[in-house]
Design a protein around this motif. Structure first.
Motif, mmCIF file in Angstrom:
data_model
loop_
_atom_site.group_PDB
_atom_site.id
_atom_site.type_symbol
_atom_site.label_atom_id
_atom_site.label_comp_id
_atom_site.label_asym_id
_atom_site.label_seq_id
_atom_site.Cartn_x
_atom_site.Cartn_y
_atom_site.Cartn_z
ATOM 1 N N SER A 21 5.499 9.492 -8.978
ATOM 2 C CA SER A 21 5.292 8.647 -9.686
ATOM 3 C C SER A 21 4.339 8.525 -10.331
ATOM 4 O O SER A 21 3.498 9.046 -10.079
ATOM 5 N N GLY A 32 13.060 -0.121 -2.821
ATOM 6 C CA GLY A 32 13.251 -1.674 -3.467
ATOM 7 C C GLY A 32 13.354 -1.966 -5.318
ATOM 8 O O GLY A 32 14.100 -3.110 -5.269
ATOM 9 N N THR A 33 13.293 -0.170 -6.277
ATOM 10 C CA THR A 33 14.424 -0.180 -7.162
ATOM 11 C C THR A 33 16.154 -0.758 -7.271
ATOM 12 O O THR A 33 16.749 -1.495 -7.883
ATOM 13 N N TYR A 75 6.919 -6.608 -12.870
ATOM 14 C CA TYR A 75 7.435 -5.334 -12.113
ATOM 15 C C TYR A 75 8.157 -5.551 -11.327
ATOM 16 O O TYR A 75 7.930 -5.737 -9.712
ATOM 17 N N HIS A 76 10.127 -4.686 -11.492
ATOM 18 C CA HIS A 76 11.312 -5.214 -10.549
ATOM 19 C C HIS A 76 11.178 -3.589 -9.895
ATOM 20 O O HIS A 76 12.547 -3.581 -9.860
ATOM 21 N N ASN A 134 2.236 -6.967 -10.049
ATOM 22 C CA ASN A 134 1.993 -5.803 -10.420
ATOM 23 C C ASN A 134 1.510 -6.207 -11.959
ATOM 24 O O ASN A 134 2.111 -5.079 -12.746
ATOM 25 N N ASP A 183 11.661 -11.712 -5.455
ATOM 26 C CA ASP A 183 11.546 -10.371 -5.891
ATOM 27 C C ASP A 183 10.113 -10.029 -4.570
ATOM 28 O O ASP A 183 8.870 -9.747 -5.128
ATOM 29 N N VAL A 189 9.538 -7.411 -2.752
ATOM 30 C CA VAL A 189 9.117 -5.896 -2.544
ATOM 31 C C VAL A 189 7.507 -5.889 -1.753
ATOM 32 O O VAL A 189 7.414 -5.048 -0.939
ATOM 33 N N ILE A 190 6.614 -6.702 -3.021
ATOM 34 C CA ILE A 190 5.318 -6.421 -1.899
ATOM 35 C C ILE A 190 4.849 -7.939 -1.270
ATOM 36 O O ILE A 190 4.105 -7.522 -0.067
ATOM 37 N N LYS A 209 9.327 -1.392 1.010
ATOM 38 C CA LYS A 209 7.318 -0.960 1.643
ATOM 39 C C LYS A 209 7.710 -1.800 2.823
ATOM 40 O O LYS A 209 7.626 -0.604 3.780
ATOM 41 N N GLU A 248 -3.339 -3.684 -9.775
ATOM 42 C CA GLU A 248 -2.115 -3.208 -9.241
ATOM 43 C C GLU A 248 -3.408 -4.408 -8.099
ATOM 44 O O GLU A 248 -3.772 -5.195 -8.946
#
Ligand code: KE4
Length: 427
Positions: free
Chosen positions: A23, A117-118, A144-145, A211, A239, A241-242, A267, A400
């Motif tokens: 990554s 997450g993507t 960012y997603h 992000n 979103d 995810v975080i 995550k 980040e």
């Protein structure tokens, strides 16, 4: 610190892995260093391939909220391993996990597991398009997603002009249905919907941006998006995810009291294993195959190992006082960093939501990508390198989050902010 083994591994890795990493951000390019290769981790600490020990504030980009290799997760995974690692068939554990997610986030009436997450955000966008019969959707600059094509799109020139590919390989046709607007700007959203609202399937937003560094939603922003989506029949996708299980057990939607139509997760719910999820209103979710016409699938979706890991982690987060403790630790980290910045007289703008924080090296007030991008990335690189040498791992990018978790002691946090004071003092 010496990093000879990491250097050797990096040289070897670059022979067989693009850029030597799986990554891009892991390559340390934006901090101008060769990457450190990790060897093992436990609690708040990680050890690299050269045996150097660090107190870790990357937390694998968020999942390690209990700390690394938490016993609760390890025990759960050990218990499942002998029973099989993947079936490609429904299992009781998946039902338990889905029930746990729905119990924590009441806006989620049904949820579908995926493996990243993507996958979660890509699927949620497709579902919203299938449900509404509309093609376009709105995302925000600096959000960012994940790396699905329609989401790798930069802002077009004008307000409602359609997106342009932000990377080769994404076609103009794909980007044409993505509208990119400034974050924390309700006027831009209202103007866009007034113009093309009947063509817009969804708005996808990071309810706390993580992000572009950490950028909290402006007062009323999320509620404003909710109102506009209701007005134009647009699906509101958070979103998380975080932020899911990070900023509250029920995520940002609990913290800010705004109910999205769909939520994407990742995550933390995987407990360190590859998991993503998307869920929300039953009326929308039932458009998904095999019930409805919108196709989505995955060989490892709901994988039993990942499910027991995620369940164990979520179970630990449900204990009383967990989020009070995360808030206390986050506040301690913020206070220490503020003192370090003050003492050093370095221009910096700090943000924090619960246990996720960011120090932007700018004297601007950061509220969106335009202001976040004024940060001095060279200064961040120097800060990152100084902290690494003193035994602290931070995200190798200014844009980040710094994550504090339950495994960080007050001494760990104070040691980190003392080191920051020393590093900033030398700038
Ligand atoms: P993954 O496909 O990386 O599991 O998730 C994509 C994604 C979706 N939504 C949000 C809000 C995200 O933050 C992410 C992924 N986050 C990055 C770091 N902030 C992952 C790190 C990496 O790309 O290596």
């Amino acid at each position: 610190m010496q990093h000879s083994e990491s250097s050797r591994l990096f040289a070897e890795a670059k022979q067989v892995i693009p850029g030597g990493v799986n990554s891009p951000v892991r390559a340390f390019k934006s901090v101008g260093l060769d990457p450190v290769f990790y060897d093992h981790a436990k609690g708040a600490r990680v050890w690299d391939a050269d045996g150097n020990e660090y107190i870790d504030f990357v937390a694998s980009w968020g999942p390690m909220i209990l700390g690394h290799a938490p016993d609760a997760v390890l025990d759960a995974v050990r218990g499942q391993l002998e029973r099989g690692t993947s079936f490609g068939a429904p299992t009781a554990i998946e039902v338990e996990m889905a029930e746990a997610v729905c119990a924590c986030m009441p806006s989620i009436e049904e949820v579908r597991m995926v493996s990243s997450g993507t996958e979660a955000t890509m699927s949620a966008i497709r579902l919203a398009r299938g449900y509404t019969g509309r093609d376009k959707f709105i995302k925000f600059d600096g959000n960012y997603h994940g790396h699905s094509d329609a989401l790798l799109v930069a802002a077009g020139s004008g307000l409602v002009t359609l997106g342009i590919p932000s990377t080769p390989g994404v076609t103009k046709g794909t980007a044409a249905d993505t509208v990119v607007l400034p974050y924390n700007d309700l006027v831009a959203v209202a103007a866009t919907l007034a113009e093309i609202g009947e063509q817009v399937a969804a708005i996808i937003v990071e309810p706390v941006a993580g992000n572009m560094g950490v950028v909290p939603p402006a007062e009323g922003y999320l509620a404003g998006l909710r109102t506009l989506c209701d007005e134009y029949g647009v699906v509101l996708i958070f979103d998380e995810v975080i932020t899911g299980f990070r900023v509250a057990l029920g995520g940002a939607q609990e913290r800010y009291g705004v109910r999205p139509d769909l939520t994407t997760l990742g995550k933390i719910i995987g407990g360190g294993f590859p998991v993503g999820a998307f869920g929300g209103k039953r009326e929308i979710m039932e458009y998904l195959a095999p019930v409805g016409p919108v196709y989505q699938a995955g060989t490892l979706s709901g994988n039993p190992i990942a499910m027991v890991a995620g369940l164990a982690l979520v179970g630990a987060l449900k204990q009383p006082g967990v989020y009070d403790e995360l808030e206390r630790k986050g506040a301690r980290l913020e206070a220490g960093l503020r003192a370090a910045v003050e003492a050093a007289g370095v221009p910096a703008f700090l943000t924090r939501v619960g246990s996720m924080a960011c120090m932007f090296f700018t004297d601007a007030t950061v509220s969106d990508w335009k202001t976040a991008s004024t940060a001095d990335t060279a200064r961040y690189a120097a800060y990152f390198g100084g902290m690494l040498e003193r035994g602290f791992t931070l995200a190798p990018s200014q844009f980040e989050a710094t994550f504090v978790g339950l495994a960080h002691t007050d001494e760990d946090i104070d040691a980190m902010t003392d080191a920051a004071a020393e590093v900033l003092g030398r700038m």
